[in-house]
Write an enzyme that holds these catalytic residues in place. Structure first.
Site, PDB file in Angstrom:
ATOM      1  N   ALA A 137       0.863  -1.177   0.000  1.00 48.28           N
ATOM      2  CA  ALA A 137       0.000   0.000   0.000  1.00 48.28           C
ATOM      3  C   ALA A 137       0.900   1.228   0.000  1.00 48.28           C
ATOM      4  CB  ALA A 137      -0.895  -0.011   1.233  1.00 48.28           C
ATOM      5  N   GLU A 143      -0.500  -9.381  -0.624  1.00 50.42           N
ATOM      6  CA  GLU A 143      -1.925  -9.655  -0.426  1.00 50.42           C
ATOM      7  C   GLU A 143      -2.666  -9.720  -1.766  1.00 50.42           C
ATOM      8  OE1 GLU A 143      -2.321  -6.398   2.406  1.00 50.42           O
ATOM      9  OE2 GLU A 143      -2.925  -7.835   3.943  1.00 50.42           O
ATOM     10  N   GLY A 167       0.626  -5.070   0.895  1.00 48.08           N
ATOM     11  CA  GLY A 167      -0.518  -5.150  -0.004  1.00 48.08           C
ATOM     12  C   GLY A 167      -0.184  -5.836  -1.325  1.00 48.08           C
ATOM     13  N   GLU A 187       4.434  -4.958   7.242  1.00 50.94           N
ATOM     14  CA  GLU A 187       3.667  -3.897   7.899  1.00 50.94           C
ATOM     15  C   GLU A 187       4.116  -3.648   9.334  1.00 50.94           C
ATOM     16  OE1 GLU A 187       2.353  -6.341   6.057  1.00 50.94           O
ATOM     17  OE2 GLU A 187       0.833  -5.518   4.705  1.00 50.94           O
TER      18      GLU A 187
HETATM   19  N1  CO8 Z   1       4.570   3.247  -0.642  1.00 48.62           N
HETATM   20  C1  CO8 Z   1       4.989   4.414  -1.185  1.00 48.62           C
HETATM   21  N2  CO8 Z   1       6.159   4.540  -1.810  1.00 48.62           N
HETATM   22  C2  CO8 Z   1       6.965   3.475  -1.881  1.00 48.62           C
HETATM   23  C3  CO8 Z   1       6.610   2.217  -1.330  1.00 48.62           C
HETATM   24  C4  CO8 Z   1       5.358   2.137  -0.675  1.00 48.62           C
HETATM   25  N3  CO8 Z   1       4.890   0.977  -0.146  1.00 48.62           N
HETATM   26  N4  CO8 Z   1       7.600   1.336  -1.547  1.00 48.62           N
HETATM   27  C5  CO8 Z   1       8.554   1.998  -2.216  1.00 48.62           C
HETATM   28  N5  CO8 Z   1       8.180   3.297  -2.424  1.00 48.62           N
HETATM   29  C6  CO8 Z   1       8.946   4.352  -3.095  1.00 48.62           C
HETATM   30  C7  CO8 Z   1      10.066   4.869  -2.228  1.00 48.62           C
HETATM   31  O1  CO8 Z   1       9.577   5.820  -1.306  1.00 48.62           O
HETATM   32  C8  CO8 Z   1      10.984   5.464  -3.250  1.00 48.62           C
HETATM   33  O2  CO8 Z   1      10.485   6.714  -3.653  1.00 48.62           O
HETATM   34  P1  CO8 Z   1      11.453   8.009  -3.706  1.00 48.62           P
HETATM   35  O3  CO8 Z   1      12.461   7.661  -4.769  1.00 48.62           O
HETATM   36  O4  CO8 Z   1      10.524   9.105  -4.073  1.00 48.62           O
HETATM   37  O5  CO8 Z   1      12.080   8.105  -2.352  1.00 48.62           O
HETATM   38  C9  CO8 Z   1      10.824   4.507  -4.444  1.00 48.62           C
HETATM   39  O6  CO8 Z   1       9.585   3.828  -4.240  1.00 48.62           O
HETATM   40  C10 CO8 Z   1      11.934   3.480  -4.542  1.00 48.62           C
HETATM   41  O7  CO8 Z   1      12.003   2.799  -3.290  1.00 48.62           O
HETATM   42  P2  CO8 Z   1      13.393   2.587  -2.493  1.00 48.62           P
HETATM   43  O8  CO8 Z   1      14.306   3.731  -2.750  1.00 48.62           O
HETATM   44  O9  CO8 Z   1      13.050   2.297  -1.069  1.00 48.62           O
HETATM   45  O10 CO8 Z   1      13.933   1.264  -3.226  1.00 48.62           O
HETATM   46  P3  CO8 Z   1      14.918   0.152  -2.610  1.00 48.62           P
HETATM   47  O11 CO8 Z   1      15.314  -0.697  -3.769  1.00 48.62           O
HETATM   48  O12 CO8 Z   1      15.981   0.803  -1.793  1.00 48.62           O
HETATM   49  O13 CO8 Z   1      14.003  -0.706  -1.591  1.00 48.62           O
HETATM   50  C11 CO8 Z   1      12.000  -1.893  -0.896  1.00 48.62           C
HETATM   51  C12 CO8 Z   1      12.934  -1.466  -2.053  1.00 48.62           C
HETATM   52  C13 CO8 Z   1      12.743  -2.862   0.038  1.00 48.62           C
HETATM   53  C14 CO8 Z   1      10.789  -2.567  -1.501  1.00 48.62           C
HETATM   54  C15 CO8 Z   1      11.605  -0.633  -0.084  1.00 48.62           C
HETATM   55  O14 CO8 Z   1      11.106   0.336  -0.998  1.00 48.62           O
HETATM   56  C16 CO8 Z   1      10.521  -0.881   0.943  1.00 48.62           C
HETATM   57  O15 CO8 Z   1      10.784  -1.421   2.005  1.00 48.62           O
HETATM   58  N6  CO8 Z   1       9.264  -0.443   0.643  1.00 48.62           N
HETATM   59  C17 CO8 Z   1       8.157  -0.508   1.582  1.00 48.62           C
HETATM   60  C18 CO8 Z   1       7.635  -1.922   1.697  1.00 48.62           C
HETATM   61  C19 CO8 Z   1       6.513  -1.973   2.705  1.00 48.62           C
HETATM   62  O16 CO8 Z   1       6.669  -1.690   3.884  1.00 48.62           O
HETATM   63  N7  CO8 Z   1       5.316  -2.331   2.246  1.00 48.62           N
HETATM   64  C20 CO8 Z   1       4.182  -2.478   3.090  1.00 48.62           C
HETATM   65  C21 CO8 Z   1       3.343  -1.257   3.049  1.00 48.62           C
HETATM   66  S1  CO8 Z   1       1.970  -1.350   4.164  1.00 48.62           S
HETATM   67  C22 CO8 Z   1       0.855  -2.281   3.367  1.00 48.62           C
HETATM   68  O17 CO8 Z   1       1.016  -2.719   2.260  1.00 48.62           O
HETATM   69  C23 CO8 Z   1      -0.443  -2.554   4.088  1.00 48.62           C
HETATM   70  C24 CO8 Z   1      -1.502  -3.095   3.137  1.00 48.62           C
HETATM   71  C25 CO8 Z   1      -2.786  -3.143   3.796  1.00 48.62           C
HETATM   72  C26 CO8 Z   1      -2.956  -1.921   4.621  1.00 48.62           C
HETATM   73  C27 CO8 Z   1      -4.237  -1.967   5.334  1.00 48.62           C
HETATM   74  C28 CO8 Z   1      -4.454  -0.698   6.159  1.00 48.62           C
HETATM   75  C29 CO8 Z   1      -5.863  -0.582   6.716  1.00 48.62           C
END
Ligand code: CO8
Length: 261
Positions: free
Chosen positions: A69, A115, A112, A135
């Site tokens: 997400a 999921e 997500g 998460e």
């Molecule tokens: N949301 C928004 N932006 C994101 C996300 C995300 N989930 N993942 C990556 N991005 C963005 C980064 O912010 C970055 O943007 P910018 O260049 O503007 O800073 C760009 O994508 C590239 O990402 P990274 O620089 O971090 O790339 P890396 O290769 O260094 O790392 C990873 C890749 C490991 C995938 C890392 O990006 C990461 O850990 N991402 C987050 C993963 C995460 O925590 N996902 C879970 C999110 S919560 C969720 O999904 C809940 C779902 C249901 C929610 C229900 C709520 C009621």
């Protein structure tokens, strides 16, 4: 054809029988924002209603199927904001699609993203795919079926470990644990998923939809209720021309000519 901001939609395979939906928000590793999910639901509904399409493949990029997400969208959100719009309720739109949906996962399928893959009917992985429910690391828990579907897919101990640590698993582990059904070289993955869709497309579309419904009911029903429901659906296929055609073709030692009736 409708055009989308965050998706590429195409028809592939023999006679365009497989819908291909590519998540395309490369700057955010396909983070699943509200607008993206609304488009995904709409594209899937369009393909579901298209009589030439037999199966649908969802894929992302080599780097990310979807990194979850949209954290930037959620950062300042309050409980009341979630409550008012029933936040993420529309995510399960994928589970309403009646045609088989195949996820072809290269790269990250996190939160997500994992999921969404698990809402699909079949998951194929590229060798470099990574799956996780991270998460917990950002102070929340899976909100779109992660604690439920992952547990059913891999069992309690593995699901607990993934959800409580937030650590990712490799494609190999996902395959060993039964989260995915096979692993492929990254550059062959989408073609393999389309081939699988084409294989399904050789069958009657109505019978395929009934079969999918029967398998999915196993997640909702007790064994006794599920077996009863299956039996009635099995009986119901005897009302279809395609059931008769399939058996007659077998007896006559020829290929069936299904009409989806
Ligand atoms: N949301 C928004 N932006 C994101 C996300 C995300 N989930 N993942 C990556 N991005 C963005 C980064 O912010 C970055 O943007 P910018 O260049 O503007 O800073 C760009 O994508 C590239 O990402 P990274 O620089 O971090 O790339 P890396 O290769 O260094 O790392 C990873 C890749 C490991 C995938 C890392 O990006 C990461 O850990 N991402 C987050 C993963 C995460 O925590 N996902 C879970 C999110 S919560 C969720 O999904 C809940 C779902 C249901 C929610 C229900 C709520 C009621």
């Amino acid at each position: 054809a409708p055009s989308y901001d965050y998706l590429l939609v195409d028809k592939r395979g023999e006679s365009g029988c497989v819908g291909l939906v590519t998540l395309n928000r490369p700057k955010a590793l396909n983070a699943l924002s509200d607008p993206l999910m609304i488009e995904l639901n709409s594209a899937l509904q369009t393909l579901d209603a298209d009589p030439t399409v037999a199966a649908i493949v969802i894929t992302g990029s080599d780097k990310a199927f979807a990194a979850g997400a949209d954290i930037k969208q959620m950062e300042d959100q309050q409980f009341v904001d979630c409550l008012k719009v029933n936040f993420l309720d529309h995510w399960n739109g994928i589970t309403k699609i009646r045609k088989p949906v195949i996820a072809a996962v290269n790269g990250y399928a996190l939160g997500g993203g994992c999921e969404v893959a698990m809402m699909c009917d079949i998951v194929l992985a590229g060798e470099k795919a990574k799956f996780g429910q991270p998460e917990i690391i950002i102070g929340t828990i899976p909100g779109s079926g992660g604690t439920q579907r992952l547990t059913k897919a891999v069992g309690k101990s593995r699901a607990m470990q993934m959800c409580l640590t937030g650590d990712m698993i490799t494609a190999q582990q996902a395959n060993d644990w039964g989260l995915v059904s096979s692993i492929h070289p990254p550059d062959k993955l989408v073609d393999e998923a389309i081939k699988l869709g084409e294989r399904i497309a050789t069958h009657s579309k109505v019978v395929v939809a009934v079969c999918k419904e029967a398998v999915n009911s196993s997640f909702e029903l007790s064994l006794g209720e599920g077996v009863k429901f299956e039996k009635r659906l099995f009986h119901a296929t005897f009302a279809l021309n395609d059931r008769k055609e399939g058996m007659t073709a077998f007896v006559q030692k020829r290929k069936p000519n299904f009409t989806d009736t």
